[in-house]
Design an enzyme around this catalytic site. Structure first.
Site, PDB file in Angstrom:
ATOM      1  N   THR A 243     -18.038  -7.498  -3.477  1.00 35.37           N
ATOM      2  CA  THR A 243     -18.264  -7.652  -2.046  1.00 35.37           C
ATOM      3  C   THR A 243     -16.878  -7.857  -1.435  1.00 35.37           C
ATOM      4  O   THR A 243     -15.899  -8.074  -2.152  1.00 35.37           O
ATOM      5  CB  THR A 243     -19.127  -8.894  -1.725  1.00 35.37           C
ATOM      6  OG1 THR A 243     -18.519 -10.039  -2.322  1.00 35.37           O
ATOM      7  CG2 THR A 243     -20.542  -8.749  -2.248  1.00 35.37           C
ATOM      8  N   LYS A 246     -16.381 -12.611   0.295  1.00 37.01           N
ATOM      9  CA  LYS A 246     -16.375 -13.931  -0.341  1.00 37.01           C
ATOM     10  C   LYS A 246     -14.900 -14.385  -0.441  1.00 37.01           C
ATOM     11  O   LYS A 246     -14.281 -14.533   0.599  1.00 37.01           O
ATOM     12  CB  LYS A 246     -17.113 -13.869  -1.667  1.00 37.01           C
ATOM     13  CG  LYS A 246     -18.576 -13.360  -1.516  1.00 37.01           C
ATOM     14  CD  LYS A 246     -19.322 -13.538  -2.789  1.00 37.01           C
ATOM     15  CE  LYS A 246     -20.570 -12.741  -2.992  1.00 37.01           C
ATOM     16  NZ  LYS A 246     -21.528 -12.492  -2.006  1.00 37.01           N
ATOM     17  N   ARG A 252     -18.603  -8.363   5.923  1.00 30.12           N
ATOM     18  CA  ARG A 252     -19.696  -8.271   4.934  1.00 30.12           C
ATOM     19  C   ARG A 252     -19.860  -6.817   4.496  1.00 30.12           C
ATOM     20  O   ARG A 252     -20.331  -5.985   5.268  1.00 30.12           O
ATOM     21  CB  ARG A 252     -21.026  -8.717   5.548  1.00 30.12           C
ATOM     22  CG  ARG A 252     -20.999 -10.026   6.260  1.00 30.12           C
ATOM     23  CD  ARG A 252     -22.395 -10.516   6.502  1.00 30.12           C
ATOM     24  NE  ARG A 252     -22.931 -10.988   5.265  1.00 30.12           N
ATOM     25  CZ  ARG A 252     -22.633 -12.175   4.729  1.00 30.12           C
ATOM     26  NH1 ARG A 252     -21.823 -12.996   5.343  1.00 30.12           N
ATOM     27  NH2 ARG A 252     -23.164 -12.534   3.592  1.00 30.12           N
TER      28      ARG A 252
END
Ligand code: PLP
Length: 475
Positions: A243, A246, A252
């Site tokens: 991803t 994080k 996102r």
């Protein structure tokens, strides 16, 4: 300039004027983030520049396909953007473009994983990943006795591997012996809740013995991998997914890195790209891709390296402080950004502590710990330090955060006692009852957490001029 036609008036109004209801929700969430401590290990606070990119006019554009080979016109600048993002992604992870390629179109980590599986194996092929109760992610093949939960267990035959119960570390020997029996075509490594680094070399040997692919999902640690703070999977793995929101601190989304130098898989690049589009996705979200590009620029900077080191130092400081208070941590500590805190020796569940933390402005999540019997009432909580580090906290501040956590746990025990019940809802009832002893403790801790949190900046927000929005009723 031509006059705006009457019927399009709404298109030109600011959000606060056009939709004050949504604006108010955003304001309340901003206030929550400013006045609280964000300790969810999978979250972070992205930069103002990334938010500007994701909120940009690029959201208007369709660009199915690859740069230079789109199904729509008008993609001159989008092509430039996507190529730039790919180049920055390879550079951020120190990868040679002759040996590695990357697809930056996945909408999220889950879609990136499913697309990667689609590229590597056939439906109903066998896959192995770390089990969810042991820290793996849903998309690594999770199912229960009653139900195939994740698409990764619906469309593939999955066998989870786990932790050595005595050390709570990945049991690589067990993975190896399981793989000899199960004969997977793909082994997935990487986790959502594992506080230690990975032995990719050992898993590579296991994969070689079975002719299986090795995929690392570094969603959680990619910011730490890019800066060399965690070991790199690229030397051993065929495909790496991540991803971008994080530890990497972008918008996102997801990315898939694939090898270009494999003798036996010359077409891996085509397979990955076709798995993303048209197999699993439609048009890329170009505003998000712009956010990824900007985040990757930041990730290559010296200050990002300092941030990554600090994320780990803060996690170690919190872990250290909790151990000093006599608490039990899975694997006794951490080497990365997260801590798994086993609350079972304290007679508490993760749900109760999560609830009380919510009431006092500390955001965490309940999490299974090794040996948990029920997924509904996990015995632990997971903490992460990416977001507080993005607000500039260092070790001495992290120790104060640990003291708040200690108070929250002691408060949960007191509330549980006062309620005379083991149920979360009874505990919350007491916490909210003005006349209870416990509610005084909740108010006090909320006040202290708020006063502490409001000392720190919040990326993208002018906190000096931030006013408490309507609808927030705390003191
Ligand atoms: N992979 C891992 C290891 C994760 O921890 C997560 C999410 O927490 C994902 C994949 C899925 O990411 P997303 O929520 O963007 O789909």
């Amino acid at each position: 300039m031509a006059a705006t036609p009457q019927f399009n008036e709404d298109l030109y109004k600011p959000l606060a004027e056009l939709d004050p209801v949504v604006q108010n929700i955003i304001d309340k969430e901003t206030w929550r983030q400013f006045t609280g401590l964000e300790l969810i290990a999978s979250e972070n606070l992205t930069s103002r520049a990334v938010m500007e990119a994701t909120g940009s006019i690029l959201t208007n554009k369709y660009s199915e396909g690859q740069p230079g080979a789109r199904y729509y016109g008008g993609n001159e600048w989008i092509d430039e953007l996507e190529i730039l993002t790919q180049q920055r992604a390879l550079k951020a992870f120190n990868l040679d473009p002759a040996k590695w390629g990357v697809n930056v179109q996945p909408y999220s980590g889950s879609t990136a994983n499913f697309a990667a599986y689609t590229a590597l194996v056939d439906p109903q092929d066998r896959i192995m990943g770390l089990g969810l109760p042991d820290g793996g992610h849903l998309t690594h093949g999770f199912y229960t006795a009653k139900k195939k939960i994740s698409a990764s267990s619906i469309y593939f035959q999955s066998l989870p591997y786990g932790l050595d119960p005595s050390t709570q570390l990945i049991d690589y020997k067990f993975v190896h012996s399981q793989a000899q029996l199960f004969k997977p075509r793909l082994i997935i490594c990487g986790a959502s809740a594992y506080p230690r680094d990975w032995d990719y070399a050992s898993l590579k040997k296991t994969c070689e013995s079975q002719g299986a692919w090795l995929l690392a999902d570094i969603a959680h640690t990619s910011g730490l991998v890019a800066t060399g703070e965690q070991s790199s999977p690229f030397e051993y793995c065929d495909v790496v997914t991540t991803t971008t929101h994080k530890t990497l601190r972008g918008p996102r989304a997801g990315m898939i890195f694939f090898r270009k130098d494999l003798e036996n898989a010359k077409d891996l690049e085509r397979r990955v790209n076709e798995a993303v589009f048209p197999a699993c996705q439609g048009g890329p979200h170009n505003n998000t891709i712009a956010g990824i590009a900007t985040a990757l620029l930041q990730a290559a900077s010296p200050s990002f390296k300092t941030y990554a080191k600090q994320v780990i130092a803060n996690a170690k400081a919190i872990a250290d402080e909790l151990v000093k208070h006599g608490y039990t941590l899975q694997t006794k500590g951490t080497d990365n950004h997260l801590i798994l805190w086993d609350l079972r020796p304290n007679g508490l569940t993760g749900s109760k502590v999560e609830k009380v933390c919510d009431l006092v402005g500390i955001t965490i999540n309940k999490n299974a710990v090794s040996g948990d019997k029920s997924a509904q009432t996990p015995g632990g909580i997971r903490l992460g330090t990416s977001a507080i580090t993005s607000r500039n906290l260092v070790e001495s501040d992290a120790r104060i955060v640990a003291s708040f956590l200690h108070r929250a746990v002691q408060l949960t025990l007191a509330l549980q006692k006062e309620s005379g019940s083991k149920l979360v809802k009874d505990l919350v009832k007491v916490a909210l009852d003005e006349k209870s002893e416990g509610s005084k403790g909740v108010k006090e801790l909320r006040k202290d957490v708020g006063a502490f949190a409001m000392k720190w900046p919040l990326p993208g927000v002018d906190t000096a001029n931030l006013k408490k929005p309507a609808g927030i009723d705390e003191d």
